[in-house]
Design an enzyme around this catalytic site. Structure first.
Site, PDB file in Angstrom:
ATOM      1  N   GLU A  44      41.201  28.944  34.008  1.00  0.00           N
ATOM      2  CA  GLU A  44      40.650  27.723  33.421  1.00  0.00           C
ATOM      3  C   GLU A  44      39.280  27.415  34.010  1.00  0.00           C
ATOM      4  O   GLU A  44      38.366  26.990  33.315  1.00  0.00           O
ATOM      5  CB  GLU A  44      41.601  26.544  33.687  1.00  0.00           C
ATOM      6  CG  GLU A  44      41.247  25.259  32.937  1.00  0.00           C
ATOM      7  CD  GLU A  44      40.294  24.337  33.700  1.00  0.00           C
ATOM      8  OE1 GLU A  44      39.835  23.357  33.120  1.00  0.00           O
ATOM      9  OE2 GLU A  44      40.006  24.611  34.884  1.00  0.00           O
ATOM     10  N   ASP A  99      44.693  29.102  38.389  1.00  0.00           N
ATOM     11  CA  ASP A  99      43.538  29.517  39.202  1.00  0.00           C
ATOM     12  C   ASP A  99      42.919  28.324  39.923  1.00  0.00           C
ATOM     13  O   ASP A  99      43.128  27.167  39.548  1.00  0.00           O
ATOM     14  CB  ASP A  99      42.478  30.196  38.323  1.00  0.00           C
ATOM     15  CG  ASP A  99      41.895  29.265  37.259  1.00  0.00           C
ATOM     16  OD1 ASP A  99      42.666  28.496  36.650  1.00  0.00           O
ATOM     17  OD2 ASP A  99      40.671  29.301  37.043  1.00  0.00           O
TER      18      ASP A  99
HETATM   19 ZN   LIG Z   1      41.483  21.842  36.753  1.00  0.00          ZN
END
Ligand SMILES: [Zn+2]
Length: 407
Positions: free
Chosen positions: A174, A79
């Site tokens: 994340e 992401d």
């Molecule tokens: Zn990162």
């Protein structure tokens, strides 16, 4: 395929994560990107390529030696930060950077200049990838993905380089703090891993903050201000009082290196009720606990003054400093450092003033320091990455694999 081509392909995907979403991955774009990566990993020749329903992608590079070598892993996130649009349609590539200003957009509004970002001058003569000023670049962490895949491909096409079993793991979400949530450490099966998710060349990190979130609800007593004497309790005044009782120098804007802080991240309300939120951070476990105790003391003081519980406090630990889990297995840091040394890269070991997926994974049983990707100015339009820095990261990954086979 070179790391550059791969990186440029990856940033053309929109894989921004979304804090408001409850699903995993939080956005369909991440799954699309994961499917693309899965196909690529298979084509490159990795085995056991799996993409689970939560968007976690894993693959294996089998060992090419008979002797026993510890299984290690490399991890990156798919992401990009929700802060800004993340699909890069027109990346700029400045070849042989001359040390001057880089104009990002056509209108000339956004200029990546060494005046604002002096570290740019370290990359004179190199090839730098930037945005066109309208998006973030996504080097965080698509550079990490591109570096890992390219390193695996290099090992596969150079079978004379001896290595043990290497696992790779690509995670969703994340950037919204959920990357480690559904990571299957047992399935991954590595003894150690490295997140490829750091900044400039040489960065090597195995310390991060201990972190807690603090929520404070304040009940006031609103009365018409004209006749409020001795009756009104203004929740907003209590909020300001709470904040004024915390040490002012322990705020992010006054702290650095190993100094922790209280950071007021939300404050809203009216005289009748108010709400505050802090994040509390410290590398040192004892100081971290002390900071939480200090907030409790402040709240107790206020409540005792009003003779009732006007202020309700919730404190929740979020993650811990991975150092505690890394120190007993320092070879995981030493091998990375040695690998950089051998490649003429000066290892820059410094504490992370934040958290990483690696910190959470370390507490889930997978010691996991963090290594540079080469990028700068993450999460915004001034993000950039020199191609030569990505190439260095590829070399480091390959060398680490090699060095574990020599242990
Ligand atoms: Zn990162």
């Amino acid at each position: 395929m070179r790391v550059e081509e791969r990186f440029l392909k990856y940033i053309s995907f929109d894989s921004k994560s979304d804090t408001c979403s409850k699903s995993c991955p939080s956005t369909p774009g991440q799954l699309e990107f994961a499917k693309y990566l899965k196909k690529e990993l298979e084509e490159v020749g990795l085995t056991d390529v799996t993409l689970d329903e939560n968007g976690y992608l894993m693959a294996k590079l089998p060992s090419n030696v008979i002797r026993e070598v510890v299984t290690i892993g490399f991890i990156s996130h798919m992401d990009t930060a929700p802060d800004m649009y993340g699909k890069v349609d027109n990346p700029k590539i400045v070849r042989a950077y001359d040390g001057g200003d880089i104009v990002l957009d056509e209108g000339g509004e956004y200029i990546l200049s060494p005046v604002d970002f002096p570290e740019l001058l370290n990359y004179k003569g190199m090839d730098i990838v930037t945005t066109d000023g309208t998006t973030l670049l996504g080097a965080d962490d698509k550079a990490g993905l591109a570096e890992i895949v390219t390193a695996m491909e290099h090992l596969l096409s150079n079978p004379e380089i001896e290595h043990g079993e290497i696992m790779i793991g690509f995670t969703p979400d994340e950037e919204i703090g959920r990357g480690a949530n559904l990571f299957d450490v047992n399935k991954f099966g590595a003894k150690y891993a490295y997140t490829m998710d750091g900044g400039e060349v040489g960065e090597l990190e195995y310390e991060n903050f201990n972190a807690a979130g603090v929520k404070i609800n304040i009940a006031g007593r609103n009365v018409h201000p004209g006749s409020a004497k001795g009756k009104m309790i203004n929740a907003l005044s209590i909020a300001m009082e709470i904040d004024s009782m915390l040490p002012k120098t322990s705020r992010p804007e006054y702290t650095d290196k190993y100094e922790g802080f209280y950071h007021l991240v939300e404050l809203k309300g009216e005289p009748e009720s108010a709400y505050m939120e802090y994040i509390v951070r410290d590398h040192d476990k004892v100081k971290f606990e002390d900071k939480k105790i200090e907030i409790k003391r402040v709240v107790e003081h206020i409540n005792s003054r009003y003779g009732q519980e006007r202020v309700k406090l919730e404190v929740e630990d979020q993650y811990y400093n991975m150092r505690e889990k890394i120190e007993p297995v320092m070879e995981v840091v030493e091998v990375a450092k040695r690998s950089m040394d051998e490649l003429g890269i000066e290892a820059k070991v410094k504490p992370i003033r934040g958290g990483t997926d690696g910190a959470r994974l370390s507490y889930m049983g997978l010691p996991c320091p963090n290594i540079f990707t080469g990028g700068h100015n993450f999460h915004g339009r001034f993000e950039y990455i020199p191609i030569q820095s990505m190439e260095k990261a590829v070399e480091v990954i390959v060398r680490i694999c090699e060095n574990y086979a020599k242990l």
